[in-house]
Design a protein around this motif. Structure first.
Motif, PDB file in Angstrom:
ATOM      1  N   ARG A 200      68.177 110.421  86.389  1.00 61.23           N
ATOM      2  CA  ARG A 200      68.285 109.841  87.722  1.00 61.23           C
ATOM      3  C   ARG A 200      69.426 110.551  88.450  1.00 61.23           C
ATOM      4  N   PRO A 201      69.525 110.387  89.779  1.00 63.77           N
ATOM      5  CA  PRO A 201      70.534 111.150  90.535  1.00 63.77           C
ATOM      6  C   PRO A 201      71.961 111.007  90.016  1.00 63.77           C
ATOM      7  N   ARG A 202      72.336 109.817  89.505  1.00 68.30           N
ATOM      8  CA  ARG A 202      73.719 109.605  89.071  1.00 68.30           C
ATOM      9  C   ARG A 202      73.852 109.603  87.544  1.00 68.30           C
TER      10      ARG A 202
ATOM     11  N   VAL B   7      72.432 108.290  80.886  1.00 67.93           N
ATOM     12  CA  VAL B   7      73.221 107.103  81.210  1.00 67.93           C
ATOM     13  C   VAL B   7      73.855 107.276  82.580  1.00 67.93           C
ATOM     14  N   ASP B   8      73.948 106.197  83.341  1.00 68.99           N
ATOM     15  CA  ASP B   8      74.557 106.213  84.668  1.00 68.99           C
ATOM     16  C   ASP B   8      76.047 106.499  84.541  1.00 68.99           C
ATOM     17  N   GLU B   9      76.537 107.450  85.311  1.00 72.52           N
ATOM     18  CA  GLU B   9      77.949 107.842  85.217  1.00 72.52           C
ATOM     19  C   GLU B   9      78.908 106.698  85.519  1.00 72.52           C
ATOM     20  N   ARG B  10      78.449 105.691  86.258  1.00 71.03           N
ATOM     21  CA  ARG B  10      79.345 104.617  86.674  1.00 71.03           C
ATOM     22  C   ARG B  10      79.758 103.696  85.523  1.00 71.03           C
TER      23      ARG B  10
ATOM     24  N   THR C 208      75.120  95.832  90.082  1.00 71.35           N
ATOM     25  CA  THR C 208      75.964  95.062  90.986  1.00 71.35           C
ATOM     26  C   THR C 208      76.872  95.996  91.790  1.00 71.35           C
ATOM     27  N   PRO C 209      77.346  95.543  92.944  1.00 76.83           N
ATOM     28  CA  PRO C 209      78.194  96.414  93.762  1.00 76.83           C
ATOM     29  C   PRO C 209      79.424  96.942  93.016  1.00 76.83           C
ATOM     30  N   ASP C 210      79.884  96.187  92.011  1.00 80.63           N
ATOM     31  CA  ASP C 210      81.067  96.604  91.269  1.00 80.63           C
ATOM     32  C   ASP C 210      80.720  97.192  89.902  1.00 80.63           C
ATOM     33  N   VAL C 211      79.511  97.748  89.748  1.00 84.93           N
ATOM     34  CA  VAL C 211      79.084  98.279  88.451  1.00 84.93           C
ATOM     35  C   VAL C 211      80.049  99.325  87.913  1.00 84.93           C
ATOM     36  N   ALA C 212      80.702 100.067  88.806  1.00 80.18           N
ATOM     37  CA  ALA C 212      81.634 101.106  88.372  1.00 80.18           C
ATOM     38  C   ALA C 212      82.883 100.544  87.716  1.00 80.18           C
ATOM     39  N   GLU C 213      83.080  99.214  87.775  1.00 78.44           N
ATOM     40  CA  GLU C 213      84.203  98.599  87.075  1.00 78.44           C
ATOM     41  C   GLU C 213      84.151  98.890  85.583  1.00 78.44           C
ATOM     42  N   GLN C 214      82.941  99.024  85.028  1.00 76.20           N
ATOM     43  CA  GLN C 214      82.850  99.278  83.595  1.00 76.20           C
ATOM     44  C   GLN C 214      83.368 100.671  83.245  1.00 76.20           C
ATOM     45  N   GLY C 215      83.065 101.655  84.050  1.00 73.91           N
ATOM     46  CA  GLY C 215      83.636 102.974  83.822  1.00 73.91           C
ATOM     47  C   GLY C 215      85.137 102.972  83.993  1.00 73.91           C
ATOM     48  N   ARG C 216      85.609 102.216  85.005  1.00 71.22           N
ATOM     49  CA  ARG C 216      87.048 102.161  85.258  1.00 71.22           C
ATOM     50  C   ARG C 216      87.788 101.514  84.093  1.00 71.22           C
ATOM     51  N   LEU C 217      87.265 100.395  83.590  1.00 68.31           N
ATOM     52  CA  LEU C 217      87.994  99.713  82.509  1.00 68.31           C
ATOM     53  C   LEU C 217      87.925 100.507  81.207  1.00 68.31           C
ATOM     54  N   LEU C 218      86.845 101.269  81.005  1.00 69.99           N
ATOM     55  CA  LEU C 218      86.814 102.146  79.832  1.00 69.99           C
ATOM     56  C   LEU C 218      87.834 103.278  79.969  1.00 69.99           C
ATOM     57  N   ALA C 219      88.028 103.772  81.184  1.00 71.17           N
ATOM     58  CA  ALA C 219      89.042 104.809  81.407  1.00 71.17           C
ATOM     59  C   ALA C 219      90.436 104.241  81.138  1.00 71.17           C
ATOM     60  N   GLU C 220      90.669 102.999  81.569  1.00 75.27           N
ATOM     61  CA  GLU C 220      91.964 102.369  81.316  1.00 75.27           C
ATOM     62  C   GLU C 220      92.153 102.112  79.823  1.00 75.27           C
ATOM     63  N   THR C 221      91.066 101.722  79.159  1.00 74.97           N
ATOM     64  CA  THR C 221      91.129 101.524  77.710  1.00 74.97           C
ATOM     65  C   THR C 221      91.462 102.824  76.999  1.00 74.97           C
TER      66      THR C 221
END
Length: 333
Positions: A32-34, A107-110, A275-288
């Protein structure tokens, strides 16, 4: 290359059956595109893998399981901005898409981040799904902060999610953490992770009262069936529960007199519904990943199976099905 090796199920057979999981060839996923196309180096097995496999009805097409993964980016979709070929990544994926028990996975990059540089692929694969679940339980469902105080009871503390939740609660809140564990190995494990006290889940009410005579403020539950009345006993008025299991017909009435709040946590909600905040999962994994690399958070890998095949994954499922594993089981190549 038009196909790749994967491990799949066609029926909800007992894990002792040689066809419960089988080696198959599947098409290389279309991006998919992302999307990222990831060459998977390691996966972990979670209770959700066991649940989906055992609940399958007979089908003609392979069902590829697996959500936790760590690997290397092989290709990127046209709208991907945050990653490039060769990046080492980790993620927990999306329940609605084909799983990660495959050579190449889309997998979606987000919902992805770069994996910790201090961990190998097997150590990294142990963490994403359980970390997202623990993080969302503490900071999204219970809305905890660094100034939060009180007592948190973590049941199943030696399991995958509990092992991360204990660490995060001690790292990011001011809570006293009571860890539920039974056997000696589990008690030693949760103590090493930072739990302030250990309670015996076989005699939950008496054991909790010995540590917290007035009750606890918060409770994490991976297994709620048959336990709601005990939860009502050990929680203070206006306490809160966050649960991650799938109990059928659960009766929460015993919680009413204390006005106890019940939260559900499913880490797949964001990717399932984009969800509009789906990228939160990528962000919290980066913080982890940053926390891991700084030495503040440890991998929960305890069993590594060097056999990325149907046989290796059947053994991993068998271990998880016992319900007695400490930490996480990972299969790697």
């Amino acid at each position: 290359m038009s196909t790749v090796h994967a491990v799949a199920a066609f029926d909800g057979l007992p894990i002792s059956h040689p066809d419960a999981l089988v080696d198959v060839e599947v098409p290389v996923p279309e991006l998919r595109p992302r999307d990222l196309l990831v060459r998977v180096r390691a996966v972990s097995v979670n209770p959700v893998d066991v649940k989906v496999r055992s609940g399958l009805e007979r089908r003609d097409t392979p069902k590829v399981l697996g959500w936790d993964a760590a690997g290397t980016v092989e290709a990127v979709g046209p709208q991907v901005e945050g990653f490039g070929v060769g990046d080492e990544v980790w993620y927990a994926g999306d329940l609605t898409r084909p799983g990660s028990n495959t050579e190449l996975h889309a997998v979606d990059e987000r919902v992805v981040s770069r994996k910790p540089t201090t961990l190998g692929f097997a150590e990294a694969a142990a963490l994403p799904l359980t970390t997202i679940t623990a993080w969302e339980s503490l900071f999204d469902r219970l809305r905890l902060t660094g100034s939060s105080r009180g007592d948190l009871l973590v049941l199943g503390a030696a399991g995958g999610v509990g092992s991360v939740l204990v660490q995060l609660a001690k790292l990011r809140t001011g809570l006293r953490v009571l860890a539920g564990a039974g056997k000696a190995e589990s008690r030693e494990w949760v103590t090493a992770l930072g739990a302030d006290a250990v309670v015996d889940h076989h005699d939950l009410v008496a054991s909790v009262r010995a540590q917290a005579p007035d009750g606890v403020d918060l409770l994490f539950s991976p297994h709620s069936t048959g336990n709601v009345e005990a939860f009502a006993e050990v929680l203070k008025p206006f306490g809160e529960v966050v649960a991650i299991d799938d109990p059928v017909g659960l009766d929460l009435y015993p919680l009413k007199t204390k006005s106890i709040t019940w939260h559900w946590e499913l880490m797949f909600t964001r990717p399932m519904f984009t969800t509009p905040d789906v990228a939160e999962q990528g962000r919290l994994l980066a913080e982890t990943a940053s926390l891991v690399d700084a030495g503040h958070l440890r991998s929960t890998l305890t069993t590594a199976i060097d056999d990325f095949s149907a046989a290796g994954l059947r053994e991993a499922h068998r271990l998880v099905e016992t319900g007695r594993t400490v930490g996480k089981v990972v299969v790697h190549r």
